[in-house]
Design a protein around this motif. Structure first.
Motif: not given
Length: 383
Positions: A84-87, A98-102, A250-256
């Motif tokens: 589930e960690w995979l995007v 995406l990382a920069v903006r999230s 939480e970080l994954r949610h922001r990224f998505q």
């Protein structure tokens, strides 16, 4: 298994970015990070079977694909992750942005080691974020990241460090102790690390071992975005298939959320998924043969470049990219000079240091030798 890496396959008239740059010109293209090798036969066969099916609708990254990634990271890097960690993403440059903006808000700051693959330099600016640079320094003949400089530049609005490991363009493989020092600094200043590890499967120096940044500590795991792809390893860049590993929910949610409406969902990555499955299931013998060929090319190139007056190349620990110092030639434009001599390299200015050139040795030995002869001939004319 004996893959043929010696035969030069004609890539002209195939819409090749690498080769079409010099269409109808006698220039050997050794610039973009794209090998001239046919990929593993098992990958080609798997793609052919999928093509024969004849229906190419929307797709999903299934459980088997996720499990192959989990097993690969465990077997190669002793890093245990959860599916589930995979995007899944169409590319790692997309993921950098995406990382920069999230992680950083508009006007906040992103730290970027320099020189580095040029999208790292562009991502903060494109997202309306500020950037600070930290320099790679050569100490006792080895490239080292200047963490003292980084700490002196960090401010309260610095939120993210963009890391490239193995490093492009200098080829360093960061050791666990170096990664721990980075983690300690980032922990102290509450920085998230986005670690691009796309070249992690291409370790040339057999005394080196890749260590994922996120595997260093629990803090690193919880405050990191790791980027990987089969694209460089198996020469699959044209399929646009990559993945981020984001353990923190939480970080994954922001990224998505950041990708919504901008970056396509992975339902249009059918052929990329097909190629990735075959690569991770069957590609290891091919990868080992490819590594041996690249090591041989590297050793030849290292000796040949360092025998040319005015040029200097450090041994490359990973990647198929040589970082060549041309400063002693005192050329106004090293890139143009060698291009006019019939060799197309990547200009160092693109990565943050105009004194250097990047050379892609992921090609047949014969082509590499021809390019070196052209480089040598051009230098001898001016020295």
């Amino acid at each position: 298994m004996n893959p043929d890496f010696d035969t030069l396959i004609d890539r002209r008239h195939t819409s090749s970015l690498k080769w079409d740059r010099y269409k109808n010109k006698d220039v050997i293209p050794l610039w973009v990070a794209d090998m001239d090798f046919r990929t593993a036969p098992e990958i080609i066969e798997s793609l052919a079977r999928r093509i024969d099916h004849g229906i190419f609708g929307y797709t999903v990254p299934d459980e088997e694909l996720s499990q192959l990634v989990v097993e690969r990271l465990h077997n190669l890097y002793q890093w245990d992750i959860q599916p589930e960690w995979l995007v899944w993403l169409p590319g790692l440059v997309t993921a950098l942005n995406l990382a920069v903006r999230s992680v950083a808000k508009e006007g906040e700051t992103v730290a970027v080691p320099v020189p580095v693959y040029y999208p790292f330099l562009m991502a903060p600016k494109l997202g309306g974020r500020q950037s600070i640079s930290v320099n790679w320094q050569k100490i006792n003949g080895t490239w080292r990241l200047d963490l003292n400089e980084l700490e002196n530049k960090i401010t309260t609005d610095t939120k993210l460090l963009l890391l490239c490991n193995p490093q492009n363009p200098n080829g360093r493989v960061l050791t666990p102790s170096e990664l721990k020092a980075i983690e300690t600094l980032c922990h102290k200043h509450s920085l998230v690390v986005c670690s691009d590890e796309v070249h992690c499967d291409i370790i040339l120096d057999q005394t080196c071992k890749h260590t994922p940044y996120a595997s260093i500590s629990q803090h690193a795991l919880d405050h990191s975005i790791t980027l990987m792809s089969p694209s460089k390893t198996f020469n699959l860049a044209g399929f646009g298939c990559a993945f981020a590993i984001i353990p923190n929910g939480e970080l994954r949610h922001r990224f998505q959320n950041t990708r919504k409406g901008i970056v396509p969902a992975p339902d249009n990555m059918l052929m990329g998924f097909t190629a990735t499955k075959a690569a991770y299931r069957h590609g290891e013998p091919w990868r080992q043969c490819m590594l041996e060929y690249l090591r041989s090319n590297h050793n030849y190139l290292l000796k040949a470049i360092n025998a040319i007056p005015g040029l200097r190349m450090n041994p490359v620990e990973a990647t198929y990219l040589a970082w060549i110092d041309a400063s002693k030639l005192q050329l106004d434009d090293p890139h143009r000079f060698f291009e006019e001599a019939g060799v197309g390299l990547s200009p160092g200015a693109q990565f943050g240091d105009a004194n250097f050139l990047r050379l892609n040795f992921g090609c047949s030995r014969a082509l590499l030798e021809t390019a070196v002869e052209r480089i040598k001939k051009a230098v001898y004319k001016i020295t």
